[in-house]
Design a protein around this motif. Sequence first.
Motif, PDB file in Angstrom:
ATOM      1  N   LEU A   5      68.442  73.692  17.538  1.00  0.00           N
ATOM      2  CA  LEU A   5      67.853  73.982  18.697  1.00  0.00           C
ATOM      3  C   LEU A   5      67.967  73.129  19.652  1.00  0.00           C
ATOM      4  O   LEU A   5      68.016  71.742  19.397  1.00  0.00           O
ATOM      5  CB  LEU A   5      66.107  74.123  18.654  1.00  0.00           C
ATOM      6  N   THR A  29      70.489  77.488  19.610  1.00  0.00           N
ATOM      7  CA  THR A  29      69.636  78.088  20.628  1.00  0.00           C
ATOM      8  C   THR A  29      69.466  77.392  21.590  1.00  0.00           C
ATOM      9  O   THR A  29      69.091  76.176  21.191  1.00  0.00           O
ATOM     10  CB  THR A  29      68.489  79.000  19.987  1.00  0.00           C
ATOM     11  N   VAL A  31      67.267  76.027  25.086  1.00  0.00           N
ATOM     12  CA  VAL A  31      65.924  76.359  25.904  1.00  0.00           C
ATOM     13  C   VAL A  31      65.772  75.231  27.010  1.00  0.00           C
ATOM     14  O   VAL A  31      66.496  74.031  26.696  1.00  0.00           O
ATOM     15  CB  VAL A  31      64.659  76.075  25.096  1.00  0.00           C
ATOM     16  N   ALA A  36      58.785  75.577  26.151  1.00  0.00           N
ATOM     17  CA  ALA A  36      59.660  76.520  25.088  1.00  0.00           C
ATOM     18  C   ALA A  36      60.447  75.847  24.089  1.00  0.00           C
ATOM     19  O   ALA A  36      60.252  76.447  22.783  1.00  0.00           O
ATOM     20  CB  ALA A  36      60.889  77.185  25.895  1.00  0.00           C
ATOM     21  N   GLU A  39      57.317  75.631  21.387  1.00  0.00           N
ATOM     22  CA  GLU A  39      57.268  76.849  20.463  1.00  0.00           C
ATOM     23  C   GLU A  39      58.418  77.353  19.707  1.00  0.00           C
ATOM     24  O   GLU A  39      58.096  77.751  18.481  1.00  0.00           O
ATOM     25  CB  GLU A  39      56.949  77.793  21.434  1.00  0.00           C
ATOM     26  N   TYR A  40      59.675  77.045  20.164  1.00  0.00           N
ATOM     27  CA  TYR A  40      60.824  77.580  19.229  1.00  0.00           C
ATOM     28  C   TYR A  40      60.714  76.008  17.953  1.00  0.00           C
ATOM     29  O   TYR A  40      61.118  76.720  16.773  1.00  0.00           O
ATOM     30  CB  TYR A  40      61.972  77.210  20.030  1.00  0.00           C
ATOM     31  N   SER A  43      58.555  77.027  14.952  1.00  0.00           N
ATOM     32  CA  SER A  43      58.566  78.442  14.713  1.00  0.00           C
ATOM     33  C   SER A  43      59.206  78.353  13.036  1.00  0.00           C
ATOM     34  O   SER A  43      58.747  79.446  12.241  1.00  0.00           O
ATOM     35  CB  SER A  43      59.792  79.404  15.207  1.00  0.00           C
ATOM     36  N   GLN A 174      63.726  86.935  19.207  1.00  0.00           N
ATOM     37  CA  GLN A 174      64.003  86.008  18.294  1.00  0.00           C
ATOM     38  C   GLN A 174      65.310  86.754  17.490  1.00  0.00           C
ATOM     39  O   GLN A 174      66.056  86.065  16.763  1.00  0.00           O
ATOM     40  CB  GLN A 174      62.814  85.898  17.374  1.00  0.00           C
ATOM     41  N   SER A 177      68.489  86.384  19.306  1.00  0.00           N
ATOM     42  CA  SER A 177      69.003  84.962  19.221  1.00  0.00           C
ATOM     43  C   SER A 177      69.563  84.831  18.091  1.00  0.00           C
ATOM     44  O   SER A 177      70.615  83.990  17.753  1.00  0.00           O
ATOM     45  CB  SER A 177      67.733  83.896  19.441  1.00  0.00           C
TER      46      SER A 177
END
Length: 220
Positions: A5, A29, A31, A36, A39-40, A43, A174, A177
């Motif tokens: 991320l 990914t 953000v 964001a 939250e990501y 996960s 999701q 992604s």
Amino acid sequence: MNRILIAEDEARIAAFVEKGLRGNGFVTTVVEDGEAAFEYARSGEFDLLVLDIGLPLSDGFTVLRRLRQARVTLPVIILTARDSVADTVAGLEGGADDYIPKPFAFEELLARVRLRLRAERTPEVTVLRVGDLSLDLRSRRVHVGGHVVELSAREFALAEVFCRHPDQVLTREQLLSHVWGFDFDPGSNVVDVYVRYLRKKIGAERIETLRGTGYRMKAL
């Protein structure tokens, strides 16, 4: 395949980091704000976070503090223009695993990413099982109730995401992604199309639709 991320609001830097990591075999990914990123990151879907400090909504220090308070152990590499000793100490004491000031050489970032991933590595899982469905990640073979099922590369990737998160609701965003990256418009119906393909091959009852939310794989 490791998933990284990238929380970075400067488009040029985000694209540079993403292109370099993808070129070295990582799934990425991006953000652009702290909310964001939090939250990501919590996960459970990523192996490492590259975190900029100067993010909008919530800065990187706040994101890091919230993650550690939530007992999220995801490795974090801070990437920032703030290079003072005080900022470095604050980042490391706040729970960061590494700290790289901008400007930086990509090879240095890559080396540190690989180092942190090696430190966190656990025995590799080669076969995923959900009920009587199994996916062999090495041979790319799929068995349903003892029978071999042929899946396309994209169908297999989608099935893998579901099998890594059994009984968990996954949103279309999701799934886009993880399986398609950001090559597709979030409003695209490609996820729904491939879920239909997958249901025909492994059984429609295995993948539950939660209207307005996403999909969930059930064990049978």
